[in-house]
Design an enzyme around this catalytic site. Structure first.
Site, PDB file in Angstrom:
ATOM      1  N   ASN A   1     -33.788  77.733  71.391  1.00 49.15           N
ATOM      2  CA  ASN A   1     -33.929  79.168  71.638  1.00 49.15           C
ATOM      3  C   ASN A   1     -35.349  79.631  71.367  1.00 49.15           C
ATOM      4  O   ASN A   1     -36.036  79.018  70.549  1.00 49.15           O
ATOM      5  CB  ASN A   1     -32.971  79.955  70.739  1.00 49.15           C
TER       6      ASN A   1
ATOM      7  N   CYS B   1     -26.424  75.950  76.746  1.00 53.36           N
ATOM      8  CA  CYS B   1     -26.022  76.888  75.697  1.00 53.36           C
ATOM      9  C   CYS B   1     -24.495  76.989  75.675  1.00 53.36           C
ATOM     10  O   CYS B   1     -23.840  76.823  76.702  1.00 53.36           O
ATOM     11  CB  CYS B   1     -26.643  78.257  75.985  1.00 53.36           C
ATOM     12  N   HIS B   2     -23.945  77.304  74.496  1.00 52.30           N
ATOM     13  CA  HIS B   2     -22.491  77.333  74.347  1.00 52.30           C
ATOM     14  C   HIS B   2     -21.841  78.679  74.608  1.00 52.30           C
ATOM     15  O   HIS B   2     -20.629  78.774  74.689  1.00 52.30           O
ATOM     16  CB  HIS B   2     -22.116  76.936  72.916  1.00 52.30           C
TER      17      HIS B   2
ATOM     18  N   HIS C   1     -27.423  84.298  77.080  1.00 50.20           N
ATOM     19  CA  HIS C   1     -26.916  85.253  76.082  1.00 50.20           C
ATOM     20  C   HIS C   1     -26.611  86.627  76.695  1.00 50.20           C
ATOM     21  O   HIS C   1     -26.301  87.559  75.956  1.00 50.20           O
ATOM     22  CB  HIS C   1     -27.880  85.426  74.891  1.00 50.20           C
TER      23      HIS C   1
END
Lengths: 495, 495, 495, 495
Positions: free
Chosen positions: B171, B193-194, B230
């Protein structure tokens, strides 16, 4: 699956929530009297356990639909028919569409007649189109006949089965598919065509030949496809991660890639023969590999079909589809069609139940019960071709999952190829716009812009156009022929 | 596979043609001393039979890399380790990268220190950022530290392993991934990314709850993902073809979807708690479902983090990640990290070999030996988001096959969401451009344009910016701090 | 002008602020030895009181420049020469450019030779290009000779007079102008051409004829111009607010608009003859009016220059510019050039000082001292043609004020015309990209994509290309001829 | 004008061809009862000799129109009234529009009431909008009232005078102009506003001050304008070719450019005061110069109107327009309006006929009889702002000639400014789309996206929105208030 991060969830009333779906479907087949395609579908469904249900066959030739329905049910009687299907021929299209989950469109306007005009008249004006099914004067005529019909189909789908998945196989594929979306923008329609598989087949051959591998599965030939139907291109090709362009480049150094053919050599082969010489030539010319049969590709390159004919075309191993051949092809008694359901049912010929190699049933399974599948489809552009206008129907790979088909981004094309693609997109869009008003004069603008027509003087092109329209008048009921300035002064049309 | 249509093919010399590839690979792990991620990877590789080979671990903390390499080889000794792997810790990054097929990037700059500044200083200026890892003043500072390093990584990949697949987990993910492409436009890099998995998890919960299904596999939750890392959004969600938005809409009518939380309720939970209240609120506000954890989402909506704090944030079930928490998290002795390789190797704790749920190994298998896989990735825009500028790093689904990752077209966003996405894309691109010249004043333009900063007077924002730069000066060696007009007159910077 | 709303203004030190500018300028004329253009400029300057200053003439033929400088100073001696100018011939280009406010570019490579090749060789391959100056095989050869030179000019402007206004008159205008911007993106360069004035002239004729008006000033014919040089289009035309398309439509109903010509009728006229029949034909074909001379227009429509030649071209009242004519034209003794400065200065012919009708001096005045002027120019696209790619050099109207030229938005084109414009833009951009690397094979891609070449088999086009390159080899020093795969196997090139 | 190149032209019948136009026009003034604008127009027309004709005044307040008509005819009696005009007040709008050549739109909905709501209610929610006429909650309410009315005006123009030039002066200008085009895409409408002249005035001041020039004519201040109304930007500014940014940069080094103001200093000045401090601040922040009054600019920068109020706003020399002031302003007896036609006609005050400085009459002259004029206008984007979406109403320079207004390309904006412009364009387009369906909930999406509202929690914004709607309900007859989910649960709306 867990959610221990959440602090709480409240219980709830569950009425009116959706049920867990099952795998029972209804398939509507418009043009279901087809002698070749319907039996193939019947066979594939008989071998499918992923979905089950009902197939409604509709055809303007009701008897043909009925014959195929009988055949379908006959196949279901067999022990090796593991699928669970019922076939009905219906006399009203609405009965086929009502409640359908899948709609298959595969129709033609009296092809034995129209195809003959499409090929013969341009020939008289020096246009030696090889197929006449996609572009060129014949392709544009075919589009003018087809677009109004497919807009009407789009409206019917909206009315009877708005969420159905529509598989269109009808040519000119781009225009027919585009017309469905013109009428019903939210339709779930895709245009399906086999030509790209030829490229995979050809690449598989190269792997077998140059890498000493025995049997290469087409599914393993991963290609990035982009373009428009019958003029698709491949800029990435891999087999198990091996860059197949190394093999292509190697192959191009072999004599076989520069072989020339004589009319005599092609005399006894069918017009479907494909020697890949056009493919190699286009790769040399543009630096990117075409992915369609050579007979279609030559139509997009006027340089192939001008000059001394037939020699200058045959040289590439390509043979023109003659009007005569077309006429016979659509006349069962003279055709070399290989399916004969009556003979099978009568026991006069042995029927073997086998996978046809078509992917339609696999697609229906995936769309119904889920999973992941990749294949090439024709769809309005939503970004899969970033350098082509939004909404134009283009052909690229797509991903199928349950109730979803999404194109995969294919990236840009070299300027010179993109230039050609956009030329045809302009024609696609112009003709659809013209059809909305029945505006023959606007259609003529697209006609003039077709690369095969482009070298003709306007006046000559106008005579050819008028002659084609006059010959096919009865198939153009939605066009305002009387109001056309282009047709007004033409002898051919008045005659 | 057949080619009976072709008339002939000539035999050929096969020297210098590519070989049939095998499944042996080299993985370079930059940041391989990680306490949590490296052991997970080791476990997954030990369970993989699709690929095999060597893993080179590099870390600025060589001892950490060495410890993990030892652990990796220790795991390989186990009977249930069916994979075939060798682990080496290397002292030079070049040794890790040379000839690598895969590169994993997961690095941080002394996070125990920098994260504290990133969170503390903005807090003093009234900015109550919840995480500070993606956007906001902290996110931009982190980007300013990270971009130059990742451009350098991009160059190193070009030099040592130009065809390698690079998986970036660092990140701020968008900026780090974008920086790799800035340095080396042909890099095969993806940002992973999760957060999107949380949305699938949440939707699976709804299926279980409202459709009476026992265990829903996340893979079966098909969602169309689009946005930026995000701040991704879902406008289509299906389970076996069922439209999950029916369940979402039903859920929103339940009290649970309007639950409010108090600071007391959140006192003892970790900052990672997720109650989905922000998710529901954004869905109500924009008509499209966000797909990221609530703690990340609030950062993009200034209205969540302004007002009475912490009450107005906690109300949504979200808790700020404090500087103090960050400091502890990165200090192993105070952290709640759950992996402890020393204890496992010493036998002080029982190690169980199990699938971590991560998809990295499955991705490597597909990229190496083929097959078909779909997952969400961060990649430069090539059409997957038709309404976002070309080249911006966006997050959508993609399809993986052998040596290929291609985004799936995701379609457009509602204007109001697109507006926010483009705001951040502008900041991404501005900051990358600024980094190219070390131009602090241009970076300040991005800083001012951040929605969290936007409501501050220029002068106040400048003081905050200068204070952050001053505090993190040693991590900004590639920026021209001395030449900055913005910093020149600032007390904070001079001090 | 007032500012009573402001509360206060503080007095200030004024050192180093700009001075009030005056109207003294330096003009650099590259190609200043021209026999026709330079005398015209000299006359117009002698009549201008808006600006004054120095003119530096540079020409590879220094003697020609010197002769023109003498002539210029000789004219200044006249009583009716109200302008205030000094002329110098310089031996170094740098001396001309240093400190220039205006640079005029008007150069040719040994046209008596190259033009002959450009026209003769394609003719042998059946390409009956009418001029060969813009597109077609000859135009592309000319571009290949010109682009490297104009990139070099761009660099020289950056070095010697970066803020100068550069007026380019050299053909192929689009490519030459584009090359200036390729080398120096911030250059203030515009491409200037007369062809659009012909459209205004033709429309003025219609007003006079059909509206019974005596003398219509060209300035009053307001047209909206868009396209590329020599293929510009007009979709709005007004005289004092009267829609001139009413007159055009009326005219098209007259016999005169469908007149056909025979080779005999054209025998004694110059190739510059213009009967507007191509203009009317294109208007009928596309529904939009072209604005360039017919001899240029036919080059863009392959249908005009294929078929029975010369009849099928002459029919339109257009005559091919023969290689022979070209050769004579550039040989003063055989040419029909009308200026003869020696005779004038020697008193052998009477020189009359009169306005040439050129707008260059008016433009220089406006750019220097201000005012408002509108004319058509060739400039990189910044929105004036919303449907053409950014940066492509296009021709539209623009507004001039002091030190500023800004294009006026011209709107979109009909699909079929846009299609052609974009085809050529693709070629412009491809050739500029090719020139950057000296990449002959990429240039050949543009060559193949030219509409005149497009109907040739690749192999035939390659031979023509190789023959042209071989003939003009000495003028292509910046191209990597030896490294070209396209040329490698060609007999024409090896010979 | 000559055409010696043409071989022949045939004589022709001239019936039904257009006549040579004359300069007689009809002007329809909707809102013609205005106390300030109508007298100004009357004066300017009385001084114009370029055009002559009839002015039809229509106003919902017929008496006011009648009073102005009388005044107009009274002015015409004067000796110094060189123009030739007749004024009529009409009771039906259709009578004004029928056959009009020009339509002036300048209307307000009971401003004394609505403006008060627009300013008061947001104030209660902490939004300290300075004017409330363009954006912010008040601006959006005003747009919701105005869009349906202006769509209706668009339809009326199509019906009664489809070719008329429509000058719209009504705020919110962008929305009103956009609505005209929404209803009638082929309308010849332009939005006109004075704010940009302030920037020219300010720059003229700098020339006078720093270059020792006595009187600078505003026309000589050439600026490149781009943006949206009340938020336009200038990136090029010249006086006689002098780059005025040198003066701006110099000025910014003076103390005057950083002056701060106190509430006390502003106590006695009108809200129209402009100290340029916001202008300088935005130039420092974005590197590009804004061109609108400071009171409008602050509305676009939430950082100016948040914090300690009024101090933090007054600091910049800007004063909020209070609801109280608005109420008085629209009440003639309390207003400081300066025109008093009754007094003039009665001889109670001396009327002097003088040029108002407005450009409307000059524009009408140019559009009628030709010539060339440049000014800034609000028009749908057709390329003048290449980085803003097509069709959005933007403000740039344009060129006027006979019956033509064409925008000049203005180039791109810096990312951070473009970001803001696009945010508002999204709101413009969303609200117009919402108005098409009367969709209040979609309008609320735009409301939430407004930068002034963006920092409020959704719930709070909803209450403010509902309260505004409730207060202005009678002015929103075209909106489906009852069907709105957003309003449904709101106390404010129910009350």
């Amino acid at each position: 699956m867990s959610s221990d991060q959440r602090l709480a969830t409240e219980s709830t009333d569950r009425s009116s929530l959706p049920d867990v779906p099952d795998e029972t479907v209804k398939i509507a087949y418009i043009g279901g009297g087809a002698r070749e395609w319907t039996p193939k579908l019947i066979g594939d469904l008989a071998l499918s356990t992923g979905i089950r249900g009902e197939v409604a066959l509709f055809d303007l030739d009701y008897e043909a639909a009925k014959r195929n329905a009988e055949f379908g049910n006959w196949v279901q009687e067999r022990d090796d028919a593991v699928g669970d299907w019922t076939y009905n021929a219906v006399e009203e299209r609405a009965d086929a569409l009502d409640g359908a989950d899948f709609v298959i469109l595969s129709t033609q306007f009296n092809p034995a007649e129209t195809f003959v005009h499409d090929l013969r008249i341009p020939r008289e004006y020096g246009i030696y189109g090889a197929v006449g099914a996609t572009i060129g004067p014949g392709g544009i005529m075919r589009a003018m006949r087809t677009i109004p019909v497919y807009k009407e189909f789009g409206n019917a789908v909206r009315e009877h089965c708005p969420d159905a998945w529509v598989f269109n196989y009808t040519n000119p594929l781009t225009w027919a598919t585009r017309a469905l979306y013109e009428a019903y923008p939210d339709i779930n329609a895709i245009g399906l065509c086999h030509e790209v598989f030829h490229a995979q087949d050809m690449l598989a051959n190269l792997v077998e030949e140059y890498m000493d591998v025995d049997e290469v599965d087409l599914d393993e030939i991963e290609i990035n496809v982009k373009g428009i139907n019958h003029y698709t291109w491949v800029d990435e090709a891999r087999w198990r991660g091996v860059d197949l362009f190394e093999l292509v480049d190697h192959h191009l150094e072999q004599e076989d890639a520069e072989r020339e053919f004589t009319p005599e050599e092609l005399e006894d082969v069918t017009p479907f023969v494909d020697n890949n010489q056009v493919t190699w030539e286009l790769y040399r010319r543009f630096g990117i590999l075409p992915a369609a049969g050579d007979r279609h590709l030559v139509e997009y390159g006027p340089w192939f079909i001008q000059g001394e004919m037939p020699d200058d075309l045959n040289r590439w191993g390509v043979k023109r589809t003659t009007a005569d051949y077309r006429a016979k092809h659509w006349n069962p008694s003279e055709s070399d069609q290989t399916t004969d359901v009556e003979a099978w049912m009568d026991g006069d010929a042995a029927f073997e139940l086998e996978d046809s190699g078509e992917v339609a049933v696999e697609m229906m399974e995936t769309l119904t019960v889920g999973g992941l599948m990749k294949t090439h489809v024709n769809l309005p552009n939503t970004g899969q071709m970033f350098d082509v206008e939004e909404g134009a129907v283009v052909e690229t790979n797509a991903v199928l999952t349950a109730d979803s088909v999404r194109p995969i981004t294919a990236g840009k094309l070299p300027r010179q190829v993109r230039n050609q693609i956009r030329t045809h997109v302009n024609n696609h869009e112009t003709l659809v716009e013209a059809a909305n008003e029945g505006d023959v004069d606007l259609a003529f603008r697209a006609f003039l812009n077709d690369p095969q027509v482009k070298t003709l003087q306007t006046e000559t092109a106008r005579e050819m156009f008028a002659e084609l329209i006059a010959a096919e008048r009865e198939y153009l009921p939605d066009w305002d022929l009387e109001g056309s300035a282009v047709l007004a002064g033409s002898d051919a049309f008045d005659a």
